[in-house]
Design a protein around this motif. Structure first.
Motif, PDB file in Angstrom:
ATOM      1  N   ILE A 225       0.863  -1.184   0.000  1.00 15.24           N
ATOM      2  CA  ILE A 225       0.000   0.000   0.000  1.00 15.24           C
ATOM      3  C   ILE A 225       0.894   1.227   0.000  1.00 15.24           C
ATOM      4  O   ILE A 225       1.692   1.432   0.917  1.00 15.24           O
ATOM      5  CB  ILE A 225      -0.952   0.012   1.213  1.00 15.24           C
ATOM      6  N   TRP A 226       0.776   2.056  -1.036  1.00 11.63           N
ATOM      7  CA  TRP A 226       1.607   3.237  -1.166  1.00 11.63           C
ATOM      8  C   TRP A 226       0.860   4.468  -0.659  1.00 11.63           C
ATOM      9  O   TRP A 226      -0.347   4.606  -0.838  1.00 11.63           O
ATOM     10  CB  TRP A 226       1.985   3.448  -2.633  1.00 11.63           C
TER      11      TRP A 226
ATOM     12  N   ASN B 254      -0.821   7.091   2.000  1.00 13.31           N
ATOM     13  CA  ASN B 254      -1.529   7.076   3.271  1.00 13.31           C
ATOM     14  C   ASN B 254      -2.196   5.723   3.491  1.00 13.31           C
ATOM     15  O   ASN B 254      -2.979   5.262   2.661  1.00 13.31           O
ATOM     16  CB  ASN B 254      -2.585   8.198   3.300  1.00 13.31           C
ATOM     17  N   GLN B 255      -1.890   5.093   4.627  1.00  9.74           N
ATOM     18  CA  GLN B 255      -2.395   3.757   4.917  1.00  9.74           C
ATOM     19  C   GLN B 255      -3.838   3.762   5.430  1.00  9.74           C
ATOM     20  O   GLN B 255      -4.432   2.704   5.603  1.00  9.74           O
ATOM     21  CB  GLN B 255      -1.507   3.081   5.978  1.00  9.74           C
ATOM     22  N   VAL B 256      -4.398   4.943   5.663  1.00 15.01           N
ATOM     23  CA  VAL B 256      -5.753   5.046   6.220  1.00 15.01           C
ATOM     24  C   VAL B 256      -6.728   5.653   5.215  1.00 15.01           C
ATOM     25  O   VAL B 256      -7.849   5.157   5.054  1.00 15.01           O
ATOM     26  CB  VAL B 256      -5.741   5.894   7.513  1.00 15.01           C
TER      27      VAL B 256
ATOM     28  N   MET C  17      -6.299   6.014   1.835  1.00 13.33           N
ATOM     29  CA  MET C  17      -6.190   5.502   0.473  1.00 13.33           C
ATOM     30  C   MET C  17      -5.873   6.632  -0.512  1.00 13.33           C
ATOM     31  O   MET C  17      -6.186   6.540  -1.694  1.00 13.33           O
ATOM     32  CB  MET C  17      -7.474   4.770   0.055  1.00 13.33           C
ATOM     33  N   ASN C  18      -5.282   7.727  -0.010  1.00 15.73           N
ATOM     34  CA  ASN C  18      -4.894   8.875  -0.841  1.00 15.73           C
ATOM     35  C   ASN C  18      -6.099   9.554  -1.486  1.00 15.73           C
ATOM     36  O   ASN C  18      -5.961  10.209  -2.529  1.00 15.73           O
ATOM     37  CB  ASN C  18      -3.904   8.443  -1.924  1.00 15.73           C
TER      38      ASN C  18
ATOM     39  N   ASN D 279      -9.941  -1.276   2.638  1.00 18.49           N
ATOM     40  CA  ASN D 279      -9.934  -1.680   4.037  1.00 18.49           C
ATOM     41  C   ASN D 279      -9.866  -3.194   4.195  1.00 18.49           C
ATOM     42  O   ASN D 279      -9.371  -3.698   5.208  1.00 18.49           O
ATOM     43  CB  ASN D 279     -11.179  -1.142   4.748  1.00 18.49           C
TER      44      ASN D 279
ATOM     45  N   ARG E 299      -8.070  -5.028   2.275  1.00 17.17           N
ATOM     46  CA  ARG E 299      -6.709  -5.391   1.880  1.00 17.17           C
ATOM     47  C   ARG E 299      -6.714  -6.626   0.981  1.00 17.17           C
ATOM     48  O   ARG E 299      -6.258  -7.712   1.362  1.00 17.17           O
ATOM     49  CB  ARG E 299      -5.827  -5.631   3.109  1.00 17.17           C
TER      50      ARG E 299
ATOM     51  N   THR F 149      -3.585   3.014  -4.880  1.00 14.59           N
ATOM     52  CA  THR F 149      -2.892   2.333  -3.779  1.00 14.59           C
ATOM     53  C   THR F 149      -1.521   1.783  -4.125  1.00 14.59           C
ATOM     54  O   THR F 149      -0.711   1.576  -3.222  1.00 14.59           O
ATOM     55  CB  THR F 149      -3.748   1.171  -3.252  1.00 14.59           C
TER      56      THR F 149
END
Length: 321
Positions: A57-58, A60-62, A64-65, A145, A147, A176
């Motif tokens: 995941i590239w 922001n991990q929360v 999703m950009n 979420n 994944r 992502t």
């Protein structure tokens, strides 16, 4: 007392029984993850190891950009809070895409009000101009979420149930995946002629190849923004586009040189009819898009089969009347 009980009793007295149990529990997860990896090859065709089934995941991990306003509307959406949050199955989410998604815009048609906005908010995408967020973006965020794995994402890209299942798969990659991996994911679909209409209400029909090019070369996506690609990586992508175009021109010149000796068909009007080269497509090419070896051998194999078929037709005896 039998032999097993005697050994257990000795371990208990020595204090090593619980340690052996804990070590066995720690080894078990590593063994289960091993089966979720697949072989891969790099651009030069040399084997380097195994690619994990877990996607990176590239950014922001929360979030999703995603745009802040889009993200807030997703979290407050009735559809997301009451339907999607409780779904923990990838297959169930794909079924939701099949039945609920009709476009790939972030907002439903006619729900985003832009009139009357002035000052710093006027003309700024996603600022104070929210509406009813689309089911496509709600499902996209739920997949994030959840994944999803590499194999699940590839199954979405190659789905034949709905073009919007494929479209959300491409959007998941764009939001992502690391920018350095975008060419690996999207290049095999640049010549995909299948059509999709991402606009809410229709009116913007395009091929998947055109949509993929838009995702790589442009940040704007129907009123919102994709994550920005770093300048060095964008230059590498542009160079690869130039090399790809050069290769296509060379192949077209070779085809024209090979067919220059043949007499072109002439219509009744006397004008020479130009024939375009027929591109042979492998039926299972998309399923092997990550396999460089297959992509190199597939066109040669198709050409060989086509030549053998033409040779067999010439050798077949004609029926005499």
């Amino acid at each position: 007392m039998d032999t097993v009980q005697a050994i257990i009793q000795q371990q208990i007295e020595a204090g090593t029984f619980l340690q052996s149990v804990q070590q066995g529990q720690q080894v078990q997860p590593e063994q289960t993850n091993y089966g979720e990896e697949e072989e891969f090859e790099d651009e030069e065709g040399t084997y380097k190891g195994k690619r994990s089934n877990t996607l990176p995941i590239w950014g922001n991990q929360v979030t999703m950009n995603l745009n802040t306003l889009v993200l807030e509307n997703i979290r407050e959406s009735y559809y997301y809070k009451n339907n999607l949050v409780e779904i923990d199955s990838f297959q169930t989410l794909v079924e939701q895409i099949f039945y609920q998604v009709k476009h790939l815009e972030p907002w439903e048609k006619g729900t985003r009000r832009l009139q009357g906005m002035t000052g710093m908010c006027g003309g700024v995408r996603g600022v104070g101009a929210g509406g009813v967020v689309s089911s496509a973006y709600c499902l996209l965020f739920r997949l994030f979420n959840l994944r999803i794995s590499r194999k699940q994402l590839i199954s979405m890209l190659n789905s034949r149930q709905s073009v919007y299942i494929r479209g959300i798969g491409f959007m998941y990659i764009r939001y992502t995946q690391p920018p350095a991996d975008l060419w690996y994911w999207l290049e095999p679909y640049l010549d995909d002629d299948s059509e999709i209409d991402p606009r809410s209400g229709g009116g913007d029909l395009m091929s998947f190849g055109q949509m993929v090019r838009t995702m790589i070369n442009k940040l704007d996506w129907y009123g919102t923004l994709f994550p920005r690609i770093p300048v060095p990586i964008q230059k590498e992508i542009d160079e690869k586009f130039a090399e790809r175009k050069k290769q296509q021109l060379m192949e077209e010149e070779e085809w024209q040189a090979g067919n220059s000796s043949e007499k072109p068909p002439v219509e009744e009007t006397g004008e020479v009819k130009k024939e375009l080269p027929k591109v042979s497509k492998c039926k299972h090419h998309l399923r092997h898009h990550h396999c460089r070896k297959h992509r190199k051998n597939c066109p040669a194999k198709a050409k060989r089969l086509r030549e053998e078929k033409e040779k067999n037709k010439k050798e077949e005896p004609t029926d005499e009347k």
